[in-house]
Design an enzyme around this catalytic site. Structure first.
Site, PDB file in Angstrom:
ATOM      1  N   SER A 157       0.815  -1.201   0.000  1.00  0.00           N
ATOM      2  CA  SER A 157       0.000   0.000   0.000  1.00  0.00           C
ATOM      3  C   SER A 157       0.862   1.271   0.000  1.00  0.00           C
ATOM      4  O   SER A 157       1.788   1.392  -0.809  1.00  0.00           O
ATOM      5  CB  SER A 157      -0.947  -0.044   1.199  1.00  0.00           C
ATOM      6  N   ASP A 358      -8.212  -6.355  -5.212  1.00  0.00           N
ATOM      7  CA  ASP A 358      -7.970  -5.070  -4.560  1.00  0.00           C
ATOM      8  C   ASP A 358      -8.687  -3.967  -5.327  1.00  0.00           C
ATOM      9  O   ASP A 358      -8.644  -3.934  -6.555  1.00  0.00           O
ATOM     10  CB  ASP A 358      -6.464  -4.791  -4.511  1.00  0.00           C
ATOM     11  N   HIS A 418      -6.005  -6.479  -1.160  1.00  0.00           N
ATOM     12  CA  HIS A 418      -4.932  -5.525  -0.871  1.00  0.00           C
ATOM     13  C   HIS A 418      -3.829  -6.144  -0.014  1.00  0.00           C
ATOM     14  O   HIS A 418      -2.654  -5.886  -0.228  1.00  0.00           O
ATOM     15  CB  HIS A 418      -5.554  -4.323  -0.147  1.00  0.00           C
TER      16      HIS A 418
END
Length: 439
Positions: A157, A358, A418
């Site tokens: 991220s 994601d 994610h």
């Protein structure tokens, strides 16, 4: 003989009390580094625990969490790749079985890291990178046996945005002889490299997965266009606020889709914006607090704090996380594609990996910025056809696709959102081994 992580588990649960806060020799180490005056960064090292090789024969991996404000020592460690899970049970797919793993709580104020005052927080990735350089210089000076071991930076991220900047700083420092380490590459997982490319593709991605209708597609597209205008005008704090508003539009038209995995939805964890709510507070609820669940917070501020034995009395794990995000808000929407370009041109090994499910950093957006790279090897990379990888626990079932050309690689991880190591642990471990040239 008691297995290493069984002994560690005993230490954590209080069944062994003597030397509770002393790391196991050649198994763990942790400490603080004051990276700037009043800015204290926490690191936690697990030595590789392999049945077939000693830690000096295996790579060193540093893991950087997202947010900004997410804790690697907490979430990355106990929810994703560390030797024990949140319930203090041994993790079958721990990365420690194939590498020594260094968790760093960064930026300063994240996790167990802390600042003495508001001036200690970082406000941009340049400061984040210079802080990390101070820590790494200290780490490799103290742990000289790691200076020659291949060192990789893995990230997730917003951690990927930081990892790119840190990698460039580290490469320059190594060339200048100010840091001694064998930097072998960086892996950018579901990374916030080009925020605008992510936001602009949310609508099309959700539409093609039947999570938006025509009206929703138009509404999300309109909100995303406002973000684009702010970014093009270099109004990055405004762009961050408009990004928050775009997420609210997505929530409204998808009935609260999970930004981290579009196929999972917990009705108790839906985040709805409140009228007049500050966008910083809203984004902290959406993207920071999920990394600080009540059970994980209890673990970190209870037995883990006791085990470590060096956490100052006035410091709470995660206590400054929202302040970290707030101070970085003006830098949040800035892209770092140019940094990745510089890394590739300099010959640094760069890997991008992304989860199929994601949303917040969707694969479509990742591919867009990759296609914008100025790196000379890009045409050769684009000509390649991806290769399938079997799911490690289901032979014959495709778990991922990948392409690699010269010093660049891309992994498409199937059935993962994610947090890839959480969603597809065996596949993530295999990927790590491939990137670190162990498979």
């Amino acid at each position: 003989m008691v297995p290493t992580w069984t002994l560690s588990l005993l230490l954590l649960t209080g069944l062994v009390t003597k030397g509770l806060s002393i790391p196991l020799a050649d198994k763990e180490a942790w400490n603080y580094v004051e990276v700037r005056e009043g800015a204290h960064m926490f690191w936690w090292l697990y030595y590789a625990d392999s049945q077939s090789a000693g830690y000096t024969e295996l790579p060193l991996v540093m893991w950087l969490q997202g947010g900004p404000g997410g804790s690697g020592s907490g979430f990355g460690n106990f929810e994703e790749i560390g030797p024990l899970n949140r319930d203090l049970e041994p993790r079958k797919q721990s990365w420690v079985q194939a590498a020594s793993v260094l968790f760093v709580d960064n930026p300063v104020g994240t996790g167990f890291s802390y600042t003495d005052g508001p001036d200690g927080f970082a406000t941009d990735v340049a400061t984040v990178a210079s802080d990390m350089l101070v820590l790494l210089k200290h780490f490799f000076s103290e742990k000289t046996d790691f200076q020659s071991i291949p060192f990789y930076i893995f990230s997730e991220s917003y951690g990927g945005k930081m990892a790119a900047a840190i990698s460039l700083e580290l490469s320059n420092a190594i060339a200048q002889g100010t840091v001694k380490c064998n930097f072998a590459g960086v892996a950018l997982g579901d990374s916030w490299i080009s925020p605008l490319d992510s936001v602009m593709t949310w609508g099309p991605y959700l539409y093609t997965t039947s999570l938006l209708d025509d009206n929703g597609l138009a509404a999300v597209g309109s909100a995303a266009e406002m973000v684009k205008q702010a970014v093009e005008q270099q109004q990055f704090l405004k762009a961050t606020e408009l990004w928050s508003m775009t997420e609210t539009v997505v929530e409204q038209y998808t009935n609260g889709v999970n930004f981290y995995n579009i196929l999972t939805q917990d009705p108790d964890e839906k985040v709805r914006s409140s009228v007049g709510e500050d966008f910083i507070a809203l984004q902290a609820r959406r993207h920071i607090r999920p990394l600080h669940s009540q059970s994980l917070s209890q673990l970190m501020n209870g037995p883990i704090r006791k085990k470590l034995g060096i956490i100052p009395q006035n410091v709470t794990w995660g206590g400054q996380a929202e302040d970290v995000f707030s101070h970085m808000a003006g830098d949040f929407m800035r892209p770092v594609v140019d940094v990745v370009n510089q890394l590739l041109i300099a010959g640094v090994n760069v890997t991008v990996y992304n989860g199929q499910l994601d949303l917040i950093v969707d694969t479509i957006g990742q591919e867009l910025w990759v296609k914008q790279l100025k790196w000379g090897g890009l045409p050769g990379f684009n000509k390649l056809t991806w290769r399938p990888l079997d799911d490690p626990i289901a032979p014959g079932v495709t778990g991922a696709f990948y392409k690699t050309y010269k010093n660049f690689a891309f992994y498409w991880i199937l059935r993962a959102g994610h947090m890839i190591p959480s969603d597809q642990g065996p596949m993530a471990l295999q990927m790590m081994k491939m990137i670190t040239q162990q498979a």
